[in-house]
Design a protein around this motif. Structure first.
Motif, PDB file in Angstrom:
ATOM      1  N   VAL A 193       9.438  81.546  40.441  1.00 38.31           N
ATOM      2  CA  VAL A 193      10.155  81.979  39.227  1.00 38.31           C
ATOM      3  C   VAL A 193      11.502  82.596  39.584  1.00 38.31           C
ATOM      4  O   VAL A 193      12.488  82.398  38.874  1.00 38.31           O
ATOM      5  CB  VAL A 193       9.317  83.034  38.458  1.00 38.31           C
ATOM      6  N   HIS A 194      11.538  83.320  40.683  1.00 47.31           N
ATOM      7  CA  HIS A 194      12.682  84.194  40.935  1.00 47.31           C
ATOM      8  C   HIS A 194      13.766  83.603  41.826  1.00 47.31           C
ATOM      9  O   HIS A 194      13.491  82.815  42.715  1.00 47.31           O
ATOM     10  CB  HIS A 194      12.191  85.509  41.548  1.00 47.31           C
ATOM     11  N   HIS A 195      15.013  84.022  41.506  1.00 47.56           N
ATOM     12  CA  HIS A 195      16.150  83.746  42.383  1.00 47.56           C
ATOM     13  C   HIS A 195      17.095  84.925  42.231  1.00 47.56           C
ATOM     14  O   HIS A 195      17.361  85.354  41.097  1.00 47.56           O
ATOM     15  CB  HIS A 195      16.841  82.429  41.980  1.00 47.56           C
ATOM     16  N   PRO A 196      17.610  85.468  43.327  1.00 46.24           N
ATOM     17  CA  PRO A 196      18.486  86.650  43.211  1.00 46.24           C
ATOM     18  C   PRO A 196      19.691  86.407  42.312  1.00 46.24           C
ATOM     19  O   PRO A 196      20.145  87.317  41.615  1.00 46.24           O
ATOM     20  CB  PRO A 196      18.920  86.931  44.654  1.00 46.24           C
ATOM     21  N   LEU A 197      20.201  85.154  42.286  1.00 45.40           N
ATOM     22  CA  LEU A 197      21.372  84.881  41.442  1.00 45.40           C
ATOM     23  C   LEU A 197      20.997  84.886  39.956  1.00 45.40           C
ATOM     24  O   LEU A 197      21.830  85.191  39.100  1.00 45.40           O
ATOM     25  CB  LEU A 197      22.007  83.541  41.816  1.00 45.40           C
ATOM     26  N   THR A 198      19.748  84.564  39.658  1.00 44.47           N
ATOM     27  CA  THR A 198      19.277  84.656  38.256  1.00 44.47           C
ATOM     28  C   THR A 198      19.271  86.123  37.839  1.00 44.47           C
ATOM     29  O   THR A 198      19.778  86.474  36.760  1.00 44.47           O
ATOM     30  CB  THR A 198      17.853  84.068  38.127  1.00 44.47           C
ATOM     31  N   ASP A 199      18.722  86.979  38.705  1.00 45.95           N
ATOM     32  CA  ASP A 199      18.650  88.425  38.393  1.00 45.95           C
ATOM     33  C   ASP A 199      20.049  89.012  38.246  1.00 45.95           C
ATOM     34  O   ASP A 199      20.332  89.741  37.289  1.00 45.95           O
ATOM     35  CB  ASP A 199      17.891  89.172  39.499  1.00 45.95           C
ATOM     36  N   LEU A 200      20.921  88.660  39.188  1.00 49.68           N
ATOM     37  CA  LEU A 200      22.291  89.164  39.160  1.00 49.68           C
ATOM     38  C   LEU A 200      23.025  88.662  37.916  1.00 49.68           C
ATOM     39  O   LEU A 200      23.725  89.420  37.222  1.00 49.68           O
ATOM     40  CB  LEU A 200      23.019  88.689  40.427  1.00 49.68           C
ATOM     41  N   GLY A 201      22.852  87.393  37.622  1.00 48.52           N
ATOM     42  CA  GLY A 201      23.506  86.788  36.450  1.00 48.52           C
ATOM     43  C   GLY A 201      23.076  87.466  35.169  1.00 48.52           C
ATOM     44  O   GLY A 201      23.894  87.786  34.303  1.00 48.52           O
ATOM     45  N   LEU A 202      21.773  87.713  35.052  1.00 48.62           N
ATOM     46  CA  LEU A 202      21.248  88.349  33.844  1.00 48.62           C
ATOM     47  C   LEU A 202      21.787  89.775  33.714  1.00 48.62           C
ATOM     48  O   LEU A 202      22.186  90.198  32.627  1.00 48.62           O
ATOM     49  CB  LEU A 202      19.714  88.348  33.889  1.00 48.62           C
ATOM     50  N   GLU A 203      21.812  90.473  34.861  1.00 43.22           N
ATOM     51  CA  GLU A 203      22.317  91.850  34.855  1.00 43.22           C
ATOM     52  C   GLU A 203      23.759  91.873  34.352  1.00 43.22           C
ATOM     53  O   GLU A 203      24.125  92.691  33.502  1.00 43.22           O
ATOM     54  CB  GLU A 203      22.247  92.370  36.296  1.00 43.22           C
TER      55      GLU A 203
END
Ligand code: G3P
Length: 223
Positions: A193-203
């Motif tokens: 499910v996870h990718h650091p760029l997804t988390d960063l993008g959402l933030e």
């Protein structure tokens, strides 16, 4: 490709089931022993969640014992697939159980010839153990590719279930190899499910949204 959880822990299944990405569950004697609960009660609880395919393994090593246990396991719920080990007795039991309409997952498969035999006796699934072959210094995914190729040559209906999946790259490779199913521990499924760029993008999106909304909030009470 279907995604299965390799677990006997109902909490892990409950955590994933609502996402809609889960197609089934595989258990084995080690995973069941880890739960320290009654096997049948555990299977009933997992099946009651609505999982359409739940593999449960026999522990008998002779044909009659496998037949007895296999029939019993299959009678517990329509979602049960009986897991038989790749032995001479396991092949004979698979042939008989399959003829009775019981779906068998032939497990502990480490060679293409074993997979060929699994298809010959009518197994519903064949489970090559990718990670354990890797551990042994062999290319586990090469075996999955070989089996998929052989089954395609003869249009065998047996589905290839890539088991002993240890990390997300195994999942991608299984999909590229054309495996029908990949079964993996909860920790691996989580990582898909996870990718650091997804988390960063959402933030960033949320921060920018908040910044833009502030002036509007200030203006609102004065209107
Ligand atoms: O359930 C069979 C298989 O997936 C076991 O995996 O990690 O114990 O080799 P592993």
């Amino acid at each position: 490709m279907q995604l299965f959880l390799d677990t006997a822990n109902p909490e892990e299944i409950r955590a994933v089931w609502p996402t809609g990405i889960l197609d089934g569950v595989t258990t084995n004697p080690t995973l069941v022993a880890k739960e320290g609960r009654d096997f049948e009660e555990l299977l009933r609880e997992i099946c009651a969640l609505g999982v359409p395919s739940v593999s449960a393994e026999v522990v008998a090593t002779d044909v009659d014992g496998m037949l007895r246990e296999g029939r019993h396991l299959a009678s517990l719920h329509p979602s049960i697939y009986v897991k038989c080990p790749m032995t001479t007795a396991g092949l004979a039991a698979t042939k008989r159980l399959s003829a009775e309409g019981i779906r068998v997952n032939l497990t502990l498969v480490f060679s293409a010839n074993q997979a060929l035999l699994a298809a010959k006796v009518g197994a519903a699934y064949v489970s090559p153990f990718v990670g354990r072959l890797d551990d042994h210094g062999q290319d586990g995914m090469a075996l999955v590719r070989e089996i998929v190729g052989i089954y395609r040559n003869y249009r065998f209906p047996t589905q290839v279930l890539a088991a002993s999946i240890r990390h997300p790259v195994h999942v991608v490779e299984a999909a590229k190899a054309g495996a029908d199913i990949a079964t993996m521990p909860y920790a691996v499924l989580e990582k898909l499910v996870h990718h650091p760029l997804t988390d960063l993008g959402l933030e960033r999106f949320l921060k920018d949204w908040e910044k833009a909304r502030k002036p509007m909030r200030v203006a609102a009470p004065g209107r």
